[in-house]
Scaffold this motif. Structure first.
Motif, PDB file in Angstrom:
ATOM      1  N   ARG A 181      32.077   9.795   8.904  1.00  0.00           N
ATOM      2  CA  ARG A 181      31.997   8.428   9.564  1.00  0.00           C
ATOM      3  C   ARG A 181      30.493   8.296   9.730  1.00  0.00           C
ATOM      4  NH1 ARG A 181      33.033   8.697  14.600  1.00  0.00           N
ATOM      5  NH2 ARG A 181      33.490   6.367  14.622  1.00  0.00           N
ATOM      6  N   TRP A 182      29.824   9.441  10.168  1.00  0.00           N
ATOM      7  CA  TRP A 182      28.387   9.508  10.625  1.00  0.00           C
ATOM      8  C   TRP A 182      27.489   8.986   9.227  1.00  0.00           C
ATOM      9  CZ3 TRP A 182      24.769  13.271   8.968  1.00  0.00           C
ATOM     10  CH2 TRP A 182      23.521  13.067   9.617  1.00  0.00           C
ATOM     11  N   LEU A 183      27.820   9.909   8.435  1.00  0.00           N
ATOM     12  CA  LEU A 183      26.900   9.550   6.960  1.00  0.00           C
ATOM     13  C   LEU A 183      26.946   8.200   6.415  1.00  0.00           C
ATOM     14  CD1 LEU A 183      25.303  11.256   4.934  1.00  0.00           C
ATOM     15  CD2 LEU A 183      27.433  11.822   3.733  1.00  0.00           C
ATOM     16  N   LEU A 184      27.899   7.764   6.571  1.00  0.00           N
ATOM     17  CA  LEU A 184      28.488   6.344   5.888  1.00  0.00           C
ATOM     18  C   LEU A 184      28.488   5.304   6.904  1.00  0.00           C
ATOM     19  CD1 LEU A 184      31.576   7.250   3.451  1.00  0.00           C
ATOM     20  CD2 LEU A 184      28.899   7.421   2.940  1.00  0.00           C
ATOM     21  N   TRP A 301      33.701   8.770  21.696  1.00  0.00           N
ATOM     22  CA  TRP A 301      34.681   7.838  20.967  1.00  0.00           C
ATOM     23  C   TRP A 301      34.433   8.710  19.509  1.00  0.00           C
ATOM     24  CZ3 TRP A 301      37.427   3.805  21.297  1.00  0.00           C
ATOM     25  CH2 TRP A 301      37.679   3.035  19.737  1.00  0.00           C
ATOM     26  N   ASP A 302      33.617   9.069  19.012  1.00  0.00           N
ATOM     27  CA  ASP A 302      33.649   9.960  17.826  1.00  0.00           C
ATOM     28  C   ASP A 302      34.604  10.903  17.941  1.00  0.00           C
ATOM     29  OD1 ASP A 302      31.339   8.635  16.923  1.00  0.00           O
ATOM     30  OD2 ASP A 302      29.748   9.781  17.927  1.00  0.00           O
ATOM     31  N   GLY A 303      34.926  11.746  19.159  1.00  0.00           N
ATOM     32  CA  GLY A 303      35.917  12.680  19.176  1.00  0.00           C
ATOM     33  C   GLY A 303      37.019  12.127  19.232  1.00  0.00           C
ATOM     34  N   TYR A 304      37.285  11.244  19.872  1.00  0.00           N
ATOM     35  CA  TYR A 304      38.478  10.320  19.577  1.00  0.00           C
ATOM     36  C   TYR A 304      39.131   9.946  18.393  1.00  0.00           C
ATOM     37  CZ  TYR A 304      41.797   6.364  20.630  1.00  0.00           C
ATOM     38  OH  TYR A 304      42.922   5.478  20.455  1.00  0.00           O
ATOM     39  N   PRO A 332      34.532   0.635  22.653  1.00  0.00           N
ATOM     40  CA  PRO A 332      33.852   0.027  23.786  1.00  0.00           C
ATOM     41  C   PRO A 332      32.585  -0.102  23.633  1.00  0.00           C
ATOM     42  CG  PRO A 332      35.479   1.931  24.269  1.00  0.00           C
ATOM     43  CD  PRO A 332      35.334   1.673  22.711  1.00  0.00           C
ATOM     44  N   ALA A 333      32.073  -1.161  24.529  1.00  0.00           N
ATOM     45  CA  ALA A 333      30.600  -1.487  24.390  1.00  0.00           C
ATOM     46  C   ALA A 333      29.686  -0.223  24.455  1.00  0.00           C
ATOM     47  CB  ALA A 333      30.089  -2.392  25.303  1.00  0.00           C
ATOM     48  N   LEU A 334      30.066   0.771  25.494  1.00  0.00           N
ATOM     49  CA  LEU A 334      29.427   1.978  25.756  1.00  0.00           C
ATOM     50  C   LEU A 334      29.012   2.839  24.665  1.00  0.00           C
ATOM     51  CD1 LEU A 334      28.292   4.117  27.980  1.00  0.00           C
ATOM     52  CD2 LEU A 334      30.558   5.038  28.136  1.00  0.00           C
ATOM     53  N   TYR A 335      29.767   2.759  23.545  1.00  0.00           N
ATOM     54  CA  TYR A 335      29.658   3.306  22.242  1.00  0.00           C
ATOM     55  C   TYR A 335      28.752   2.526  21.100  1.00  0.00           C
ATOM     56  CZ  TYR A 335      32.614   6.343  25.180  1.00  0.00           C
ATOM     57  OH  TYR A 335      33.141   6.896  25.965  1.00  0.00           O
ATOM     58  N   GLY A 336      28.240   1.555  21.528  1.00  0.00           N
ATOM     59  CA  GLY A 336      27.526   0.855  20.457  1.00  0.00           C
ATOM     60  C   GLY A 336      28.450   0.084  19.638  1.00  0.00           C
TER      61      GLY A 336
END
Ligand code: NAP
Length: 338
Positions: A181-184, A301-304, A332-336
């Motif tokens: 998810r992070w890489l792409l 959020w990433d954990g979720y 949510p906006a908190l996570y960008g």
């Protein structure tokens, strides 16, 4: 400023993280320890953290005025209660994966953090801090054009007898689920699992190997082979195929030899050796952000998202060969931005 850190769960990784904070990293000191197995916390105090107070419960540790920030490194099923208590206390919290053992549990943490209003939680997805993955992301983002496919493998020489088919997702693939998810910079829309014939070294409760196909919202197809009885070594492979070229995760540093008419490269056998440096970098990042009263790196959020995708992959194992859709609520906006 030296941050006063409490560790909940002083087993293998809790002990190792306590060692890092007291003996390797800058800016933190272990002042509190807790474990259901009191003898384990006492042993970490004796060996690594002589200034620490041992608390009977994780909740008492979190409430202590001598604790500025918390590491949750206990058994996975206990993470949610401690992370929620840390958020309620307004204390930065590093939580080893999984953030929670159910998607609903991870969602409750997201909701609590959003209600708090600023980030407090970092999830222990350390691959994002691995030098090789960081270099791979840089090239993927800038040189090979839009990613079309990813070919990956997660191979362990062996696993404990109690390891079963769904654990290949929850305990093993979980790292790939997060790092891709992070890489792409993308989210998953579906999962499918196929099983080749099982290898002779496995048993009735573990189908091994398996191939997980994740499709992203942008249309990238990721094939990951999970093979946890591969026998020959601990081997993490990842190749991104882009529109203009291919980028491959570097192999771990190893001395190549020419000996006895053979050219050879050793392969690691223990997972602990593969990402050892990244644990230092991730925890230093936690200490840096926690000193500012916040958190950095992989979010709740990433954990979720990892929990939602894991559940879909387990459903896909059960649906053998059929595709399972993956859906999420809005980020949510908190996570960008999503
Ligand atoms: P471990 O050696 O079994 O240690 C866990 C410790 O937590 C044990 O001492 C256990 O006590 C204790 N514990 C259990 N329930 C507790 C509770 N309610 N409150 C406080 N302590 C409790 O396991 P580990 O290998 O360190 O793994 C811990 C966590 O880290 C797991 O979630 C695992 O997935 C994660 N992990 C992540 C990585 C990574 O690569 N990021 C690597 C390793 C582990 P008992 O032994 O008495 O039950």
């Amino acid at each position: 400023m030296t941050l006063r850190i409490g560790v909940i769960g002083t087993g293998a990784i809790g002990r190792d993280h306590a060692r890092r904070i007291n003996q390797v990293l800058q800016g933190g000191r272990i002042t509190a320890l807790s474990d259901v197995n009191r003898a384990s916390a006492d042993a970490v105090r004796a060996d690594i953290a002589p200034d620490a107070t041992v608390f009977a419960t994780g909740e008492e540790l979190i409430a202590s005025p001598d604790v500025d920030a918390v590491l949750v490194t206990s058994w996975g099923a206990t993470h949610e209660q401690y992370v929620l208590a840390a958020i309620a206390a307004g204390k930065p919290c590093f939580c080893e994966k999984p953030l929670a053992t159910t998607a609903d549990g991870a969602k409750r943490i997201v909701e609590a953090e959003v209600a708090h209003g600023t980030r407090l939680v970092q999830v222990g997805f350390m691959r994002r801090y691995d030098e090789g993955y960081v270099a791979l992301k840089k090239v993927t983002d800038s040189q090979i054009g839009a990613p079309i496919m990813v070919h990956a493998a997660h191979r362990n020489p062996t696993v404990p007898e109690a390891y079963t088919t769904p654990m290949a997702i929850h305990d093993t693939l979980i790292h790939e689920i997060d790092v891709f998810r992070w890489l792409l910079d993308d989210d998953y829309v579906s999962a499918r699992v196929t099983f080749p014939r099982s290898c002779a070294r496995t048993h009735a409760k573990l189908r091994d190997p398996q191939i997980v196909t994740l499709v992203t919202a942008k249309g990238t197809v990721i094939n990951t082979e999970i093979f946890v009885n591969c026998h020959y070594g601990y081997d993490i492979q990842c190749e991104v195929v882009g529109e203009d070229g291919i980028a491959k995760l570097p192999e771990p540093m190893a001395i190549r030899t020419r000996l006895n008419a053979t050219l050879s490269n050793p392969i690691l056998t223990d997972w602990k050796d593969r990402f050892v440096a990244s644990y230092d970098v991730e925890l230093q990042d936690f200490l840096r952000a926690a000193a500012q009263g916040t958190a950095s790196g992989p979010t709740s959020w990433d954990g979720y998202m990892a929990a939602v995708a894991s559940d879909a992959c387990v459903a896909a194992q059960e649906a053998e060969g059929d595709s399972i859709a993956i859906t999420y609520p809005a980020r949510p906006a908190l996570y960008g931005k999503g």
